[in-house]
Design a protein around this motif. Structure first.
Motif, PDB file in Angstrom:
ATOM      1  N   GLU A 156      38.643  37.253 -57.299  1.00  0.00           N
ATOM      2  CA  GLU A 156      38.945  35.823 -57.227  1.00  0.00           C
ATOM      3  C   GLU A 156      37.877  35.074 -56.431  1.00  0.00           C
ATOM      4  O   GLU A 156      37.623  33.892 -56.670  1.00  0.00           O
ATOM      5  CB  GLU A 156      40.321  35.602 -56.588  1.00  0.00           C
ATOM      6  CG  GLU A 156      41.491  36.139 -57.399  1.00  0.00           C
ATOM      7  CD  GLU A 156      41.723  35.356 -58.703  1.00  0.00           C
ATOM      8  OE1 GLU A 156      41.223  34.221 -58.820  1.00  0.00           O
ATOM      9  OE2 GLU A 156      42.407  35.899 -59.593  1.00  0.00           O
ATOM     10  N   PHE A 157      37.223  35.755 -55.494  1.00  0.00           N
ATOM     11  CA  PHE A 157      36.166  35.123 -54.691  1.00  0.00           C
ATOM     12  C   PHE A 157      34.818  35.172 -55.414  1.00  0.00           C
ATOM     13  O   PHE A 157      33.805  34.715 -54.869  1.00  0.00           O
ATOM     14  CB  PHE A 157      36.038  35.821 -53.328  1.00  0.00           C
ATOM     15  CG  PHE A 157      37.056  35.378 -52.308  1.00  0.00           C
ATOM     16  CD1 PHE A 157      38.123  34.557 -52.657  1.00  0.00           C
ATOM     17  CD2 PHE A 157      36.930  35.774 -50.975  1.00  0.00           C
ATOM     18  CE1 PHE A 157      39.058  34.156 -51.707  1.00  0.00           C
ATOM     19  CE2 PHE A 157      37.857  35.363 -50.024  1.00  0.00           C
ATOM     20  CZ  PHE A 157      38.922  34.563 -50.380  1.00  0.00           C
ATOM     21  N   GLY A 158      34.777  35.791 -56.592  1.00  0.00           N
ATOM     22  CA  GLY A 158      33.530  35.803 -57.354  1.00  0.00           C
ATOM     23  C   GLY A 158      32.547  36.877 -56.928  1.00  0.00           C
ATOM     24  O   GLY A 158      31.360  36.805 -57.243  1.00  0.00           O
ATOM     25  N   LEU A 159      33.027  37.912 -56.221  1.00  0.00           N
ATOM     26  CA  LEU A 159      32.114  38.982 -55.793  1.00  0.00           C
ATOM     27  C   LEU A 159      31.839  39.972 -56.927  1.00  0.00           C
ATOM     28  O   LEU A 159      30.953  40.807 -56.810  1.00  0.00           O
ATOM     29  CB  LEU A 159      32.679  39.752 -54.593  1.00  0.00           C
ATOM     30  CG  LEU A 159      33.100  38.928 -53.378  1.00  0.00           C
ATOM     31  CD1 LEU A 159      33.531  39.844 -52.246  1.00  0.00           C
ATOM     32  CD2 LEU A 159      31.956  38.033 -52.919  1.00  0.00           C
ATOM     33  N   PRO A 191      36.978  40.200 -48.206  1.00  0.00           N
ATOM     34  CA  PRO A 191      36.730  41.058 -49.365  1.00  0.00           C
ATOM     35  C   PRO A 191      35.294  41.578 -49.357  1.00  0.00           C
ATOM     36  O   PRO A 191      34.351  40.818 -49.150  1.00  0.00           O
ATOM     37  CB  PRO A 191      36.980  40.119 -50.550  1.00  0.00           C
ATOM     38  CG  PRO A 191      37.955  39.107 -50.033  1.00  0.00           C
ATOM     39  CD  PRO A 191      37.558  38.895 -48.592  1.00  0.00           C
TER      40      PRO A 191
END
Lengths: 436, 436
Positions: free
Chosen positions: A396-399, A415
């Motif tokens: 969800e954080f785009g990692l 994360p």
């Protein structure tokens, strides 16, 4: 050397230190080759692994069946068996994960902040793999592929120590990873599985600073505390997630109800589910009965301070009781939430910094100043404004991937994706400058 | 509570744990206030500290004289006394350092990488202070001001443990720091000195994870190894600096001579001075006699492999002897250098990765491919092309300050400035998003 059939040969406890030294030494050697592997080769290994995961479903499930039979015989219960099971769709998910990693840009070798200094030298920082990581995890065998694929993409080597209940599945999966590595021209030892279920192996793995640069444990709080205490290398640790939602005054009540509901009830077991709800006194009379009705309908027990309890006690069907001091610290991972009425954003920040586990905390507000203060002053790995704590997640954080969620402040926080498995070294470019 | 005159009251060993707990608890409380202090206030404290250091030279030197008298009576030798002495020009240097820090941009609160995700939330990272650091150091009292000023600028609190020989100087300096903090409206407890010289205090300081987030030791290798072994919190550690210069083929010989000379002889004692010289076979016959003549003239002893020894042995006045295996590992910090002829950049990289201390290593070359490979593959905190290893320094790298040089890969690597005393937390901005 860690062929699937080699474990019997090393049953003797006395051989274990040598085995672990060998794994460590092989990982270290492989890590130097991985560190300089071109992006295209690493991506080829990831694509090859995805293809193998799809073409080898039957043999993987055969290995998995051995684990399931052993677990059933040992009396393992339903949800534990579910976690252990390698379904075709689980394998497809991890295969897709490998392809997504392959499609991501390679951060290794990236140079940032290159600036000329008064002496004329130019100084920047290059992102490089951290070296060798050790991963210690429990039943889910798909973690083997998640860890292996992150190691490949990030140019690290890894030593995997899965749960003993999944040993056959993990051996079969690791053999595929090593096949994909070899086919791409990378060292098979870049991903090794500890081939024995001997518990002493963990103690050895976490005390080899000459070979292992960082340990990533995934599992219960007891396991992680034990590893952190005994490790002689850095640990990226994820202890508990006592996350909070603070409903500020002023806020959009409908939005606050929706987010506070989602943060608690969308799923009870994840670490980013909220365990505590703080409500500003000015909106409590309007907000609490609304969220209380939803929690009551969903069977969520509410452990309240006296003020919240007075507002909620008469809700039809609500399970409401007094909170103890211990409740403010609790990570329930269950349909239970602690609720407290606070004076303002100051009291909310104070409560969170005292009781939260510094994982993820959110403010729901319309006030810009309160939002800014909450973001800056709440000492947690993820701080949110007007969003559900459930978003605290690498994807969800785009990692693009997540190997864990760190509740530490040192090195990686929140994360942890590929960057958490790298370090920055200084790069200096000169034309013969000397120091005067 | 750590007023300069309080130490006698706590002479009893049994009171020490309580004292350290109190220091820790006060630091923790102060750190929350420091974390949210506006830049202007922190800069005001730094400017005020600089002014106090200039106006209070006489009382500072009076305190320093007590230390010097005690040290002389204890038979301390010349260079140790020099390190202990607070000269007016030393005080002016640290006062200027405070002003330079005040003039630097504030990195606290900076938000990087804010990007919108598919869910609509925006995710970035905010730089925040790490909290409380403990600093353990030896005789130079000016380190007290360097550490204090870095703590103020970075919004951290710190607990300082200086050498017992400098206790009076450190008390006087810390009193000025606390005065500057108070005058600026910041908590005096943001910078506290351990007010006793009891050695047990160190053991307590490094085992208070509830109060101290990171320990920074500065001193001998023995001290740092002991602290790393016993600490229960992360340590930013700087062990030894076995730095190398590799003279590649092809290279500009005149430039290589100049840099290899500077890297070894500009100063012998710093950790970034070179201890090993590697020379590509193709340029050895031209390069070695030239650098050998310079080292001979400066009295630098050369410990050589047989090939280099053959080329250097007949140089007039040269101190040349055979290197042992141990020489390749050695950090001499003296007019001694190990010299080895290697086949090519591959052998050089292999030698460095095996023997160096991963501090700083340089290649001198005209070959772009060799330079790129050296930068990427040498596993050291600072890697350089065509520049002297002596540049590995926080000021030369443009960090504006340096609290140490890390030879670890975890968290901070290489010279550590303000960023090494910070962490990045995730910041999420939504408009009521929930997870589905």
């Amino acid at each position: 050397m860690n062929a699937p059939d080699s474990s019997n040969a090393l049953a003797a406890r006395s051989e274990l230190p040598d085995l672990m030294q060998t794994l460590g030494s092989q990982a270290k050697t492989a890590s130097a080759l991985m560190a300089r592997a071109p992006s295209a080769i690493k991506n080829k290994a990831l694509a090859g692994l995805a293809a193998l995961l799809r073409s080898q479903i039957a043999p993987l499930q055969a290995a998995n069946t051995l684990d399931l039979q052993r677990a059933t015989a040992a009396g393992l219960a339903g949800p534990m068996l579910d976690r252990l099971k390698l379904e075709a769709k689980t394998l497809e998910t991890v295969a897709l994960g490998c392809e997504q990693l392959a499609a991501m840009p390679d951060v290794i070798g990236e140079i940032i902040g290159m600036k000329q200094q008064p002496s004329g030298i130019r100084v920047g920082q290059m992102r490089v793999p951290i070296g060798v990581f050790g991963m210690i995890y429990e039943s889910r065998p798909n973690v083997t592929i998640e860890a292996a694929s992150l190691a490949i993409k990030s140019g690290n080597a890894c030593i995997l120590r899965g749960g003993s209940e999944a040993i056959e599945s993990n051996r079969a999966l690791t053999a595929l990873v090593q096949q994909a590595l070899t086919q791409a021209g990378l060292p098979a030892d870049a991903v090794q599985l500890v081939p024995t279920t001997d518990r002493e192996a963990v103690g050895l793995l976490i005390t080899m600073p000459q070979y292992v640069d960082v340990i990533i444990p995934r599992g219960g709080k007891g396991l992680i505390e034990r590893i952190s205490r005994d490790a002689k290398v850095p640990v990226i640790k994820h202890l508990d997630g006592n996350c909070h939602v603070y409903v500020d005054d002023p806020c959009d009540i409908a939005m606050a109800v929706s987010v506070a509901d989602n943060a608690k009830t969308q799923k009870y077991s994840p670490c980013n589910a909220s365990e505590g709800l703080l409500v500003a006194r000015g909106v409590a009379a309007e907000f609490l009965p609304k969220i209380g009705a939803i929690y009551a309908a969903k069977g969520v027990e509410m452990r309240c301070d006296p003020e919240a309890q007075a507002m909620l006690a008469k809700l039809p069907g609500a399970k409401v009781r007094s909170a103890t001091e211990q409740d403010w610290y609790e990570e329930y991972l269950a349909p239970v939430i602690s609720i407290k009425v606070v004076a303002d954003v100051d009291e909310a920040i104070g409560h969170i910094n005292k009781y939260s586990s510094h994982h993820t905390d959110a403010i729901l507000t319309r006030d810009h100043m309160h939002a800014q203060r909450f973001l800056r002053e709440v000492d947690s790995a993820s701080v949110m404004v007007n969003a559900s704590t459930r978003f605290a997640d690498g994807f969800e954080f785009g990692l693009g991937a997540e190997i864990g969620i760190s509740t530490d402040k040192f090195h990686a926080r929140g994360p942890v994706g590929i960057e958490g498995l790298t370090s920055l070294k200084y790069v200096v470019l000169g034309q013969g400058q000397v120091r005067s």
